[in-house]
Write an enzyme that holds these catalytic residues in place. Structure first.
Site, mmCIF file in Angstrom:
data_model
loop_
_atom_site.group_PDB
_atom_site.id
_atom_site.type_symbol
_atom_site.label_atom_id
_atom_site.label_comp_id
_atom_site.label_asym_id
_atom_site.label_seq_id
_atom_site.Cartn_x
_atom_site.Cartn_y
_atom_site.Cartn_z
ATOM 1 N N SER A 18 1.080 -1.258 0.095
ATOM 2 C CA SER A 18 -0.145 0.282 0.322
ATOM 3 C C SER A 18 0.556 1.212 -0.305
ATOM 4 O O SER A 18 2.188 0.255 0.350
ATOM 5 C CB SER A 18 -0.842 -0.060 1.837
ATOM 6 O OG SER A 18 -1.331 1.280 1.439
ATOM 7 N N TYR B 45 -2.344 -0.870 10.245
ATOM 8 C CA TYR B 45 -2.911 -1.613 8.777
ATOM 9 C C TYR B 45 -1.701 -1.167 8.313
ATOM 10 O O TYR B 45 -0.505 -1.853 7.545
ATOM 11 C CB TYR B 45 -4.074 -0.410 8.642
ATOM 12 C CG TYR B 45 -4.439 -0.511 7.010
ATOM 13 C CD1 TYR B 45 -4.529 -1.929 6.315
ATOM 14 C CD2 TYR B 45 -3.402 0.448 6.049
ATOM 15 C CE1 TYR B 45 -4.433 -2.675 4.944
ATOM 16 C CE2 TYR B 45 -3.881 0.329 4.726
ATOM 17 C CZ TYR B 45 -4.339 -1.113 4.295
ATOM 18 O OH TYR B 45 -4.144 -1.158 2.837
HETATM 19 N N1 LIG Z 1 -8.474 0.163 -2.014
HETATM 20 C C1 LIG Z 1 -7.639 1.316 -2.266
HETATM 21 O O1 LIG Z 1 -7.296 2.195 -1.601
HETATM 22 C C2 LIG Z 1 -6.254 0.274 -0.894
HETATM 23 C C3 LIG Z 1 -4.699 0.920 -1.075
HETATM 24 C C4 LIG Z 1 -3.986 -0.361 -0.719
HETATM 25 C C5 LIG Z 1 -3.775 -1.143 -0.118
HETATM 26 N N2 LIG Z 1 -5.072 -1.774 -0.603
HETATM 27 C C6 LIG Z 1 -4.977 -3.160 -0.374
HETATM 28 O O2 LIG Z 1 -5.715 -4.090 -1.268
HETATM 29 C C7 LIG Z 1 -6.606 -5.624 -1.111
HETATM 30 C C8 LIG Z 1 -7.349 -5.258 -1.603
HETATM 31 O O3 LIG Z 1 -8.199 -4.553 -1.051
HETATM 32 P P1 LIG Z 1 -9.568 -3.663 -1.502
HETATM 33 O O4 LIG Z 1 -9.678 -1.916 -2.240
HETATM 34 O O5 LIG Z 1 -9.549 -4.698 -3.411
HETATM 35 O O6 LIG Z 1 -11.241 -4.197 -0.645
HETATM 36 P P2 LIG Z 1 -12.321 -4.880 -0.659
HETATM 37 O O7 LIG Z 1 -12.329 -4.981 -1.893
HETATM 38 O O8 LIG Z 1 -12.427 -4.776 0.526
HETATM 39 O O9 LIG Z 1 -11.482 -6.359 -0.177
HETATM 40 C C9 LIG Z 1 -11.183 -6.873 -0.472
HETATM 41 C C10 LIG Z 1 -11.250 -8.810 -0.487
HETATM 42 O O10 LIG Z 1 -10.609 -8.943 0.942
HETATM 43 C C11 LIG Z 1 -11.364 -9.965 1.443
HETATM 44 N N3 LIG Z 1 -11.448 -10.414 2.802
HETATM 45 C C12 LIG Z 1 -11.772 -9.941 3.319
HETATM 46 N N4 LIG Z 1 -11.377 -10.450 4.814
HETATM 47 C C13 LIG Z 1 -11.566 -11.945 4.772
HETATM 48 C C14 LIG Z 1 -11.084 -12.612 5.438
HETATM 49 N N5 LIG Z 1 -11.122 -12.932 6.142
HETATM 50 N N6 LIG Z 1 -10.307 -14.654 4.697
HETATM 51 C C15 LIG Z 1 -10.547 -14.073 2.846
HETATM 52 N N7 LIG Z 1 -11.068 -13.623 2.767
HETATM 53 C C16 LIG Z 1 -11.083 -11.940 2.929
HETATM 54 C C17 LIG Z 1 -12.584 -9.467 0.937
HETATM 55 O O11 LIG Z 1 -13.239 -10.792 0.830
HETATM 56 P P3 LIG Z 1 -14.610 -11.361 1.601
HETATM 57 O O12 LIG Z 1 -15.094 -10.136 2.158
HETATM 58 O O13 LIG Z 1 -16.029 -11.837 0.771
HETATM 59 O O14 LIG Z 1 -14.629 -12.173 2.369
HETATM 60 C C18 LIG Z 1 -12.262 -9.359 -0.103
HETATM 61 O O15 LIG Z 1 -12.731 -10.132 -1.617
HETATM 62 C C19 LIG Z 1 -5.812 -5.110 0.414
HETATM 63 O O16 LIG Z 1 -4.920 -5.773 0.995
HETATM 64 C C20 LIG Z 1 -6.102 -3.795 0.442
HETATM 65 O O17 LIG Z 1 -5.101 -3.931 2.009
HETATM 66 C C21 LIG Z 1 -6.653 -1.116 -0.911
#
Ligand SMILES: NC(=O)c1ccc[n+]([C@@H]2O[C@H](COP(=O)([O-])OP(=O)(O)OC[C@H]3O[C@@H](n4cnc5c(N)ncnc54)[C@H](OP(=O)(O)O)[C@@H]3O)[C@@H](O)[C@H]2O)c1
Length: 264
Positions: free
Chosen positions: A134, A147
């Site tokens: 991130s 985080y």
């Molecule tokens: N969006 C941003 O601004 C951003 C920026 C930097 C980094 N990131 C990173 O990108 C990654 C994806 O985030 P995103 O933005 O796509 O958010 P998101 O739309 O909330 O997706 C998160 C994913 O993780 C899964 N997940 C959550 N808890 C889980 C658990 N206990 N076991 C298995 N799967 C789980 C969720 O699926 P279920 O709920 O179906 O389990 C979902 O598919 C994360 O690692 C986040 O830290 C995001």
């Protein structure tokens, strides 16, 4: 045949990786992992290629074991592994519960390492790993501490792994986006008692940043930083003492807090 394993495939960045890997890297089969089966099935139907769905809570050892068992049974050859399952919650040490803190570390750090560790033996020359770091891993971030610290781990882990796997022709890329337009940020800000900054804009387009990361991964880059302000953050991290950067972050949070108070 080219197979990709994606955790966090039910939404946001993980979901987008499935489509971009199908279109750009010509992946022909997917293993999609997350908790929500209905959303995974929807992704499978939209992808239109063979998919295995693994419904697993990766904060739990039973969830990790589901993947381990499936791997041992099917002995597939993995072309791409994407560890996108992750979450973050804003809040300082006194408002985050022990469960929230532990789950964040278990998912962002422990599950990422374990899934990678058990997948590598199934990867051959040309295999690619993408771990989700991130933009927040470049600076110490009070009130987003657990985080951002979990993502520092992922950054160092991935960069080191990239060297370790070089002799096998496998490369690992740490994907470091700024704020992306997914469910992540609304969920991060929705926690009870969380420190709530309201304006975290501009949000990046998920399709664009994931496409950039897939191309960087194919080239074998150790890290992919998305847009100009995240690149600037990364550069400043190298040039400016982190106490100054942390003060800038705190200033931004304070502004957001004032705005929130005005809005109420
Ligand atoms: N969006 C941003 O601004 C951003 C920026 C930097 C980094 N990131 C990173 O990108 C990654 C994806 O985030 P995103 O933005 O796509 O958010 P998101 O739309 O909330 O997706 C998160 C994913 O993780 C899964 N997940 C959550 N808890 C889980 C658990 N206990 N076991 C298995 N799967 C789980 C969720 O699926 P279920 O709920 O179906 O389990 C979902 O598919 C994360 O690692 C986040 O830290 C995001």
């Amino acid at each position: 045949m080219s197979i990709a394993v994606i955790t966090g495939a039910s939404s946001g960045i993980g979901r987008e990786f499935a489509f971009k890997l199908r279109d750009i890297a010509k992946v022909t089969e997917f293993w999609l992992i997350a908790r929500n089966v209905e959303r995974l099935e929807k992704v499978r139907d939209e992808l239109g290629v063979p998919c295995k769905i693994i419904s697993a809570d990766l904060t739990k050892s039973e969830g990790i074991d589901k993947y381990r068992t499936a791997l041992e049974e099917e002995k597939l050859e993995i072309s791409f592994l994407v560890n996108a399952a992750g979450f973050g919650v804003f809040g300082s040490f006194d408002v985050l519960s022990e469960d929230t803190v532990t789950d964040m570390i278990d998912l962002n750090v422990k599950a990422t390492v374990l899934i990678t560790h058990m997948s590598v033996p199934y990867m051959k020359n040309g295999g690619r790993i993408i771990e989700l770091g991130s933009g927040s891993c470049f600076t110490p971030l009070p009130h987003f501490n657990i985080y951002s610290s979990s993502k520092v781990f992922v950054l160092h882990y991935t960069k080191s792994l990239n060297y370790e796997l070089r002799p096998y022709g496998v490369r690992a890329t740490c994907f470091c986006p700024g704020w992306v337009d997914t469910a992540f940020l609304p969920k991060s800000l929705d926690a009870p008692g969380a420190y709530v900054p309201k304006s975290m804009k501009p949000l990046l387009d998920v399709s664009k940043v994931v496409e950039g990361c897939v191309r960087a991964s194919i080239k074998g880059r150790a890290m992919y930083v998305t847009n100009w302000y995240t690149k600037l953050q990364h550069l400043l991290f190298k040039l400016v003492p982190d106490c100054i950067l942390t003060k800038l972050w705190l200033g931004m949070l304070k502004k957001n807090e004032e705005k929130s108070a005005e809005e109420k």
